[in-house]
Scaffold this motif. Sequence first.
Motif, PDB file in Angstrom:
ATOM      1  N   GLU A 224      54.757   9.174  72.371  1.00  0.00           N
ATOM      2  CA  GLU A 224      55.504   8.361  71.404  1.00  0.00           C
ATOM      3  C   GLU A 224      56.643   7.617  72.089  1.00  0.00           C
ATOM      4  O   GLU A 224      56.973   6.479  71.724  1.00  0.00           O
ATOM      5  CB  GLU A 224      56.042   9.234  70.269  1.00  0.00           C
ATOM      6  N   ASP A 225      57.253   8.238  73.104  1.00  0.00           N
ATOM      7  CA  ASP A 225      58.278   7.539  73.899  1.00  0.00           C
ATOM      8  C   ASP A 225      57.696   6.283  74.547  1.00  0.00           C
ATOM      9  O   ASP A 225      58.333   5.221  74.565  1.00  0.00           O
ATOM     10  CB  ASP A 225      58.821   8.465  74.993  1.00  0.00           C
ATOM     11  N   ILE A 226      56.509   6.410  75.105  1.00  0.00           N
ATOM     12  CA  ILE A 226      55.876   5.253  75.755  1.00  0.00           C
ATOM     13  C   ILE A 226      55.585   4.171  74.725  1.00  0.00           C
ATOM     14  O   ILE A 226      55.785   2.971  74.983  1.00  0.00           O
ATOM     15  CB  ILE A 226      54.590   5.678  76.486  1.00  0.00           C
ATOM     16  N   ARG A 227      55.135   4.595  73.547  1.00  0.00           N
ATOM     17  CA  ARG A 227      54.866   3.609  72.488  1.00  0.00           C
ATOM     18  C   ARG A 227      56.159   2.888  72.100  1.00  0.00           C
ATOM     19  O   ARG A 227      56.165   1.672  71.863  1.00  0.00           O
ATOM     20  CB  ARG A 227      54.251   4.319  71.281  1.00  0.00           C
ATOM     21  N   ARG A 228      57.262   3.625  72.035  1.00  0.00           N
ATOM     22  CA  ARG A 228      58.558   2.989  71.737  1.00  0.00           C
ATOM     23  C   ARG A 228      58.916   1.967  72.810  1.00  0.00           C
ATOM     24  O   ARG A 228      59.447   0.893  72.505  1.00  0.00           O
ATOM     25  CB  ARG A 228      59.651   4.058  71.655  1.00  0.00           C
ATOM     26  N   LEU A 229      58.646   2.305  74.062  1.00  0.00           N
ATOM     27  CA  LEU A 229      58.951   1.372  75.152  1.00  0.00           C
ATOM     28  C   LEU A 229      58.111   0.106  75.041  1.00  0.00           C
ATOM     29  O   LEU A 229      58.591  -0.997  75.318  1.00  0.00           O
ATOM     30  CB  LEU A 229      58.707   2.063  76.504  1.00  0.00           C
ATOM     31  N   ILE A 230      56.851   0.254  74.669  1.00  0.00           N
ATOM     32  CA  ILE A 230      55.980  -0.917  74.520  1.00  0.00           C
ATOM     33  C   ILE A 230      56.516  -1.841  73.433  1.00  0.00           C
ATOM     34  O   ILE A 230      56.599  -3.065  73.610  1.00  0.00           O
ATOM     35  CB  ILE A 230      54.535  -0.467  74.211  1.00  0.00           C
ATOM     36  N   ARG A 231      56.908  -1.265  72.316  1.00  0.00           N
ATOM     37  CA  ARG A 231      57.450  -2.088  71.234  1.00  0.00           C
ATOM     38  C   ARG A 231      58.761  -2.739  71.642  1.00  0.00           C
ATOM     39  O   ARG A 231      59.023  -3.908  71.322  1.00  0.00           O
ATOM     40  CB  ARG A 231      57.647  -1.221  69.987  1.00  0.00           C
ATOM     41  N   PHE A 232      59.596  -1.980  72.334  1.00  0.00           N
ATOM     42  CA  PHE A 232      60.876  -2.524  72.802  1.00  0.00           C
ATOM     43  C   PHE A 232      60.635  -3.677  73.761  1.00  0.00           C
ATOM     44  O   PHE A 232      61.285  -4.726  73.680  1.00  0.00           O
ATOM     45  CB  PHE A 232      61.673  -1.411  73.485  1.00  0.00           C
ATOM     46  N   ALA A 233      59.702  -3.486  74.700  1.00  0.00           N
ATOM     47  CA  ALA A 233      59.386  -4.545  75.662  1.00  0.00           C
ATOM     48  C   ALA A 233      58.879  -5.794  74.956  1.00  0.00           C
ATOM     49  O   ALA A 233      59.213  -6.926  75.338  1.00  0.00           O
ATOM     50  CB  ALA A 233      58.359  -4.040  76.669  1.00  0.00           C
ATOM     51  N   HIS A 234      58.079  -5.606  73.935  1.00  0.00           N
ATOM     52  CA  HIS A 234      57.570  -6.749  73.168  1.00  0.00           C
ATOM     53  C   HIS A 234      58.714  -7.489  72.486  1.00  0.00           C
ATOM     54  O   HIS A 234      58.821  -8.724  72.557  1.00  0.00           O
ATOM     55  CB  HIS A 234      56.556  -6.267  72.134  1.00  0.00           C
ATOM     56  N   ASP A 235      59.611  -6.747  71.847  1.00  0.00           N
ATOM     57  CA  ASP A 235      60.704  -7.373  71.112  1.00  0.00           C
ATOM     58  C   ASP A 235      61.696  -8.064  72.038  1.00  0.00           C
ATOM     59  O   ASP A 235      62.240  -9.128  71.696  1.00  0.00           O
ATOM     60  CB  ASP A 235      61.443  -6.323  70.272  1.00  0.00           C
ATOM     61  N   GLN A 236      61.923  -7.470  73.224  1.00  0.00           N
ATOM     62  CA  GLN A 236      62.927  -8.005  74.141  1.00  0.00           C
ATOM     63  C   GLN A 236      62.330  -8.902  75.229  1.00  0.00           C
ATOM     64  O   GLN A 236      63.046  -9.362  76.107  1.00  0.00           O
ATOM     65  CB  GLN A 236      63.681  -6.839  74.813  1.00  0.00           C
ATOM     66  N   LYS A 237      61.010  -9.128  75.134  1.00  0.00           N
ATOM     67  CA  LYS A 237      60.310  -9.969  76.119  1.00  0.00           C
ATOM     68  C   LYS A 237      60.521  -9.439  77.543  1.00  0.00           C
ATOM     69  O   LYS A 237      60.840 -10.163  78.472  1.00  0.00           O
ATOM     70  CB  LYS A 237      60.749 -11.422  76.008  1.00  0.00           C
ATOM     71  N   LEU A 238      60.307  -8.132  77.677  1.00  0.00           N
ATOM     72  CA  LEU A 238      60.384  -7.453  78.974  1.00  0.00           C
ATOM     73  C   LEU A 238      58.989  -7.047  79.416  1.00  0.00           C
ATOM     74  O   LEU A 238      58.064  -6.964  78.604  1.00  0.00           O
ATOM     75  CB  LEU A 238      61.249  -6.196  78.872  1.00  0.00           C
ATOM     76  N   THR A 239      58.846  -6.748  80.681  1.00  0.00           N
ATOM     77  CA  THR A 239      57.601  -6.159  81.172  1.00  0.00           C
ATOM     78  C   THR A 239      57.870  -4.726  81.612  1.00  0.00           C
ATOM     79  O   THR A 239      58.942  -4.431  82.176  1.00  0.00           O
ATOM     80  CB  THR A 239      56.997  -6.972  82.334  1.00  0.00           C
TER      81      THR A 239
ATOM     82  N   SER B 297      48.701  -3.043  74.617  1.00  0.00           N
ATOM     83  CA  SER B 297      49.949  -3.798  74.613  1.00  0.00           C
ATOM     84  C   SER B 297      50.566  -3.960  73.234  1.00  0.00           C
ATOM     85  O   SER B 297      51.714  -4.390  73.120  1.00  0.00           O
ATOM     86  CB  SER B 297      49.726  -5.170  75.257  1.00  0.00           C
ATOM     87  N   ASP B 298      49.839  -3.621  72.174  1.00  0.00           N
ATOM     88  CA  ASP B 298      50.428  -3.625  70.831  1.00  0.00           C
ATOM     89  C   ASP B 298      50.877  -2.228  70.411  1.00  0.00           C
ATOM     90  O   ASP B 298      51.292  -2.009  69.270  1.00  0.00           O
ATOM     91  CB  ASP B 298      49.435  -4.192  69.802  1.00  0.00           C
ATOM     92  N   GLY B 299      50.788  -1.265  71.321  1.00  0.00           N
ATOM     93  CA  GLY B 299      51.197   0.106  71.035  1.00  0.00           C
ATOM     94  C   GLY B 299      50.104   0.960  70.443  1.00  0.00           C
ATOM     95  O   GLY B 299      50.309   2.164  70.238  1.00  0.00           O
ATOM     96  N   SER B 300      48.947   0.404  70.177  1.00  0.00           N
ATOM     97  CA  SER B 300      47.852   1.183  69.601  1.00  0.00           C
ATOM     98  C   SER B 300      47.170   2.024  70.680  1.00  0.00           C
ATOM     99  O   SER B 300      47.186   1.682  71.857  1.00  0.00           O
ATOM    100  CB  SER B 300      46.825   0.267  68.939  1.00  0.00           C
TER     101      SER B 300
ATOM    102  N   ASP C 290      46.477  -8.108  77.717  1.00  0.00           N
ATOM    103  CA  ASP C 290      47.943  -8.067  77.641  1.00  0.00           C
ATOM    104  C   ASP C 290      48.495  -9.474  77.430  1.00  0.00           C
ATOM    105  O   ASP C 290      49.113 -10.057  78.320  1.00  0.00           O
ATOM    106  CB  ASP C 290      48.480  -7.451  78.946  1.00  0.00           C
ATOM    107  N   PRO C 291      48.289 -10.045  76.262  1.00  0.00           N
ATOM    108  CA  PRO C 291      48.633 -11.457  76.039  1.00  0.00           C
ATOM    109  C   PRO C 291      50.119 -11.774  76.198  1.00  0.00           C
ATOM    110  O   PRO C 291      50.478 -12.917  76.504  1.00  0.00           O
ATOM    111  CB  PRO C 291      48.159 -11.717  74.606  1.00  0.00           C
ATOM    112  N   ASN C 292      50.987 -10.775  76.030  1.00  0.00           N
ATOM    113  CA  ASN C 292      52.430 -11.024  76.103  1.00  0.00           C
ATOM    114  C   ASN C 292      53.071 -10.521  77.402  1.00  0.00           C
ATOM    115  O   ASN C 292      54.293 -10.501  77.520  1.00  0.00           O
ATOM    116  CB  ASN C 292      53.131 -10.380  74.900  1.00  0.00           C
ATOM    117  N   GLY C 293      52.246 -10.120  78.351  1.00  0.00           N
ATOM    118  CA  GLY C 293      52.792  -9.686  79.643  1.00  0.00           C
ATOM    119  C   GLY C 293      53.632  -8.431  79.556  1.00  0.00           C
ATOM    120  O   GLY C 293      54.608  -8.277  80.301  1.00  0.00           O
ATOM    121  N   ILE C 294      53.239  -7.501  78.690  1.00  0.00           N
ATOM    122  CA  ILE C 294      53.990  -6.251  78.522  1.00  0.00           C
ATOM    123  C   ILE C 294      53.854  -5.355  79.752  1.00  0.00           C
ATOM    124  O   ILE C 294      54.788  -4.675  80.152  1.00  0.00           O
ATOM    125  CB  ILE C 294      53.484  -5.484  77.278  1.00  0.00           C
ATOM    126  N   PHE C 295      52.667  -5.373  80.372  1.00  0.00           N
ATOM    127  CA  PHE C 295      52.377  -4.411  81.430  1.00  0.00           C
ATOM    128  C   PHE C 295      52.405  -5.059  82.813  1.00  0.00           C
ATOM    129  O   PHE C 295      51.559  -5.889  83.156  1.00  0.00           O
ATOM    130  CB  PHE C 295      51.010  -3.755  81.195  1.00  0.00           C
TER     131      PHE C 295
END
Length: 984
Positions: A56-71, A176-179, A520-525
């Motif tokens: 769940e921590d990793i899923r939180r990081l994925i969502r955070f990265a998406h919102d903040q445009k981070l990789t 990359s969507d946290g799923s 990974d359309p948004n470059g999350i990873f």
Amino acid sequence: MNRVSLFNFNGLRSDFEGELYYDDSTLHAAQKSIYATDASVYQEMPVAVALPRTVEDIRRLIRFAHDQKLTLIPRAAGTSLAGQVVGSGFVVDISKHFGKILEVNTEEKWVRVQPGVIRDDLNKYLAKYGLLFGPETSTASRAMIGGMIGNNSSGLHSITWGSTRDNLLEVKVLLSDGSEAVFNNLSIPEYTGQFAGADTNKLRKSILAGMWGMLSNPVDQELIKKKFPKPTVTRRNSGYALDTLVTNFEKNNINLCNLIAGSEGTLCFVTEAKLSLVDVPPAAVGVVCVHANSLAESLHANRVAMKHDPKASELVDRYIMDFTKDHTVYSQNRFFMEGDPAALLMVEFWGNTEEEVRFRADALIAELRLEGLGYAFPLLFGDEANKAWEIRKAGLGLIRNLPGDTQPVNLIEDCAVAVEDLPDYIEDLAALLAAHGLHASYYAHAGAGELHVEPMINLKTSAGKRQFREVLADTAKLVRKYDGALSGEHGDGRLRGEFIPYMMGEEVYEMFRQVKRLWDPNGIFNANKIVDTPPMNEFLRYEQDKPQPLVSTIFDFTKDEGMLRLAEKCSGSGDCRKTELTGGTMCPSYMATRSERDTTRARANILRQYLTPDNKKAEISTTQDMVKEVLDLCLSCKGCKSECPSSVDIGKMKAEFTQQYYESHGIPVRSRLIANFSKQMKLASVAPWAFNGVFGTPSLRKIANRMVGFHPERSMPYLHSTTLKSWFSNRKTKPASQPGSKKVFLFCDEFTNYNDVEIGEKAVELLEKLGYEVLIPEHQESGRSYLSKGFVKEAQKLAIANVELLSGLIACETPLIGIEPSAILSFRDEYIDLVPERLKEAARGISAHALLFEEFIARELDAKRISKEVFTKDTKLIKLHGHCHQKALSTLSASKKALSIPENYKVQLIPSGCCGMAGSFGYEEEHYEVSMKIGELVLFPTVRLQPDEVLIAASGTSCRHQIKDGTGRKSKHPVEILWDALVI
């Protein structure tokens, strides 16, 4: 903060169960600095570092990265050689909390694990089932399954066991969507049914459909077959593994694990992996070490060897072997070498019996002799074979011992061709490097068509930076000529990614970019790895053409070319990330905490950054505080001095840095008290009954401990009623010197003099009963307490005084014998680098004849000057814990030999590293918990299992005290055990 506000990170922090480091505080800044590099030549500061505790921590990081445009940059052991885990994004380290082995199926031969499980530790667990996970990198003692999947690791047995991709059955990932999604082997109907069906995971369906569009297109299929390396090139790790998918597609199945393996964390985040297992090798494993007169001869020998179906065929060149000659550990592994071979080809065979292995080895040797290849062919089994393999595995670290700024670089080390092409390719490559004015080391996977070729380039200069690119560009042309792979197992990362279009063509490269966008359309990873990478000669560890700083030091770092260059010797290979299961001493604090911050590598990196001119952009005090933070849990055990292939002596650098830190920040009261141990004990020895009364009363001890910053639960060593020096000088009856008796000098160290007086007395009387005349010469204390707390200037004064006092006395026939390892071994280690030039020859002379008590006894036994007949015939079992400094600067073999003099005494080594006490470290309140955790790794459990009649031996005073506090058992110095065993 840049790019992301503290407010946003604080919001993430509120729900995050693991560790987060993101602000500019000392701790956070230090953490980000040590994650700025890996085992590659790259360095770039991450925006933040996370150590997630749960999925769940990793899923939180994925969502955070998406919102903040981070990789997010997934990281395991951090031993990547192409900069895969270096970048300005958000580093996510799974090594600390994702190390569970979840399920084993012995019938179907598979295991399910989390990505932070270490390969060698996994195989130790699987050994009871007679199974193992095959892929075996040279970093297998710390390489983690997640990283092995990311790089598609292969290793020295790849010709037998294949790569990680070949052994990856199934993965559970976060997209990359946290799923969450699971990928495994599917038949074509099953596959198409999944993306055409009612799967609610839209991204997974989109990925399946998109990949189907590529794999089912005949035009794309033919393009992939044409542009990837030719089929006989077995090592292939460039781009994404579309070739493997096409091959399997033609067999009517698709497993997207094939794509995820080697994708360097750019497509998804692996949270579990199901791995196929193989049976452990049969009972007999032998290695033929073919001694070749030239590199070319060894490569031709390799072609012959491959006809004999070996399990491994690996090469080591003279360049690497030469660096083993003076190495504390690896010099002992050269026992099998004959003459001065230009290269060794190590060919492994298996059999049910040694005779079967010898038969196969003899057939190879006979053909090699017939072909005139090689001049010596020793066949090694068991531990001898393992020691030979250690030289091969340590290649990456060993070659970092090269003096100067021109160093071997990971650049073209991963190029692979067909085995039959390897001799010609290497001949052409050597000519190419010669045209650039370069030479290189050559080693590794000859049997798989891949030698790790590391050219020597000075990346601190603009010319070297240009040459770095030019050599890779020219090598790419050569590899393409042989239809080979630019990357065989180490991956593209940010090093080779920009050459993929040249190697495979723009059309295939665009397919790789399409794969990345699909998953990974948004470059999350891990953005900008494999595709769309920055220029390969940017973001290097060093800024070019900067003057080398002249760092003024008290220790003499001349042989290391200065303190900075000693720190720079760290290759990043992560040998210091071993666990207690692997064994060894380095690094005890990491073994207890499993935090990168507590590795030798992290300490070397932070010191390098501190000492490098372009890194002094912040206030010097802030930078010093960061270094102090990272060095805090270094126990100065000296394990790194011997076990690190590059011999990066962090203990020495910590002492030097601490002295400089004191000069900027002042000296803490507790540090001053500990450093002045001898003065405190001398004062307390006036009334030892008072000292012992306070520290022998639990309530008073706890108060006294708290007053000086010691942990209240830690007991204190008592003072003896007298000192050893007083006892020695006031003895009423002294044995008369016998004609022909040998004279020895006993070094009366400060710990034996005040606390372990009875051991000192027994040492004197034991030596006298064995026929030696014992003298205690005039000398000062050893200075160990000053060194341990960074009072290097005070230690230097003592070193100078002791060398001056002892230089005319100590010789081979009149050695200096020590009871406490950390004290006597100072003569072999720090003293030589502390005394001025005028005393160095004298210091070296004393060093050669400064012996541990057990070393002296073992030497005299070998010389037949000590007889077993004067010792008991009783039977005893002794469990021996070795002192860290003894293991680093000597060996335990002398202790084992000395304790085995009573002929029915059986000595077994406890496979422990550091005990965890390390002088004052284990007393200090903030270090007590880590100290006890270290003891609980191996030492304490082993001691607790022993029946009362088993003797526990430990030569170090701190070790004996730690065993007492941790287990309640009394351990004995070897002196005491031998004294009790005397029958005269």
